[in-house]
Design a protein around this motif. Structure first.
Motif, PDB file in Angstrom:
ATOM      1  N   GLN A 110      26.673   0.009 -39.612  1.00 43.22           N
ATOM      2  CA  GLN A 110      27.448   0.775 -38.608  1.00 43.22           C
ATOM      3  C   GLN A 110      28.588   1.456 -39.365  1.00 43.22           C
ATOM      4  OE1 GLN A 110      26.651  -0.401 -35.609  1.00 43.22           O
ATOM      5  NE2 GLN A 110      28.767  -0.033 -34.239  1.00 43.22           N
ATOM      6  N   GLY A 111      28.576   2.815 -38.980  1.00 39.64           N
ATOM      7  CA  GLY A 111      29.559   3.500 -39.315  1.00 39.64           C
ATOM      8  C   GLY A 111      29.118   4.546 -40.639  1.00 39.64           C
ATOM      9  N   ALA A 112      27.994   3.968 -41.125  1.00 36.33           N
ATOM     10  CA  ALA A 112      27.362   4.629 -42.198  1.00 36.33           C
ATOM     11  C   ALA A 112      26.304   5.544 -42.015  1.00 36.33           C
ATOM     12  CB  ALA A 112      26.948   3.397 -43.295  1.00 36.33           C
ATOM     13  N   LYS A 113      26.290   6.540 -43.109  1.00 35.73           N
ATOM     14  CA  LYS A 113      25.104   7.759 -42.786  1.00 35.73           C
ATOM     15  C   LYS A 113      24.096   7.241 -43.823  1.00 35.73           C
ATOM     16  CE  LYS A 113      28.476  11.368 -42.026  1.00 35.73           C
ATOM     17  NZ  LYS A 113      28.873  12.708 -42.478  1.00 35.73           N
ATOM     18  N   GLN A 114      22.869   7.895 -43.576  1.00 34.05           N
ATOM     19  CA  GLN A 114      21.698   7.712 -44.204  1.00 34.05           C
ATOM     20  C   GLN A 114      21.842   7.973 -45.907  1.00 34.05           C
ATOM     21  OE1 GLN A 114      18.938   6.184 -43.667  1.00 34.05           O
ATOM     22  NE2 GLN A 114      17.838   7.489 -42.655  1.00 34.05           N
ATOM     23  N   THR A 115      22.707   9.169 -46.029  1.00 31.42           N
ATOM     24  CA  THR A 115      22.931   9.028 -47.392  1.00 31.42           C
ATOM     25  C   THR A 115      23.799   8.034 -48.025  1.00 31.42           C
ATOM     26  OG1 THR A 115      24.793  10.562 -46.459  1.00 31.42           O
ATOM     27  CG2 THR A 115      22.843  11.584 -47.331  1.00 31.42           C
TER      28      THR A 115
END
Length: 282
Positions: free
Chosen positions: A96-101
């Motif tokens: 939640q709130g994180a990006k794939q990178t």
């Protein structure tokens, strides 16, 4: 089966679709561990997942090296985990709130700490996925947690029902979740010739939705496809699908009138057993 069944709550379909799309992209991170560190396989088996009913997660394949570990994801909590061979959590991260990178940077760090070659890990998969915004740099984020909970229940209940159905057959495959289509399925082997093209089998599974149905559905699909006219199965609340593939389909929305656990079990079980019997006797 009743004591293990998780009662469907039927949140809005559009919320389930959002949770499905987010989770379909997210499981690619879990599949990447097996695909990157295990020997390559023609059918991408090294990247498949299975449902762990105790952990309530989709878990990837074990990787053995200096340390033994595997990756898993909780659809309900939208968390990715790395665990050791004793099922102890090595590390976890919220999607939640994180990006794939962000997930890949976290994963690379954990791989280094485990003494493995982090340069092997990548998100190159041998298929195309829908153009999810999260694959193009958008942050993950499910707006309705109830939808994630329902999606988790779908995998749990499908795995429970598939195990019950397949346990009555002489020869079956393992029940796996495939990261390409995100479905969970096993097969009844009716005739094994050693060649998938000429073997006879019936696939039994659940899809969270795809280009054919923009909602979850339970399915039964034979191989080879039948050439005979198929009998009406509307009494099961299902129907025959014939676009690109042939098989019986029971849509999740058809279940929405059933709030009691025993009724939910009865409808899905009747659909599976009826369509399987029909296809066996063609």
């Amino acid at each position: 089966m009743n004591q293990h069944w998780q009662r469907f709550a039927y949140p809005a379909l559009e919320d389930i679709r959002e949770a499905r799309d987010q989770s379909h992209q997210a499981i690619q991170n879990v599949s990447a561990v097996g695909r990157s560190f295990l020997p390559p396989s023609e059918q991408d088996e090294n990247a498949n997942l299975e449902w762990d009913s105790k952990l309530q997660r989709l878990v990837g394949r074990w990787v053995t090296g200096e340390h033994t570990f595997r990756s898993s994801i909780s659809i309900r909590d939208f968390m990715v985990y790395l665990v050791n061979e004793n099922f102890e959590t090595i590390s976890s991260i919220s999607m939640q709130g994180a990006k794939q990178t962000d997930i890949m940077v976290w994963l690379e760090k954990q791989i280094v700490d485990l003494g493995a070659d982090f340069s092997k890990i990548n998100l190159a998969y041998p298929y195309e996925l829908p153009a999810y915004p999260t694959a193009a740099g958008a942050a993950f984020g499910v707006s309705n947690p109830m939808a994630s909970e329902e999606l988790s229940r779908l995998y749990h209940n499908a795995d429970l029902m598939l195990r019950h159905i397949l346990s009555k057959e002489n020869k079956t495959t393992e029940i796996k979740c495939w990261p390409h289509h995100f479905d969970i399925a096993g097969s009844i082997i009716l005739l094994d010739t050693g060649d998938p093209e000429t073997s006879k089998q019936i696939g039994v599974g659940m899809s969270p939705g795809d280009e054919h149905y923009d909602e979850p559905y339970f399915y039964v699909s034979p191989w080879p496809y039948p050439v005979k006219e198929l009998p009406d199965i509307s009494a099961t609340q299902g129907h025959w699908h014939s676009n690109n593939w042939i098989g019986g389909v029971l849509r999740y929305s058809e279940l929405s009138q059933h709030d009691l656990i025993q009724d939910q079990i009865r409808v899905i079980k009747t659909f599976y057993s009826t369509t399987i019997d029909i296809l066996k006797n063609l």
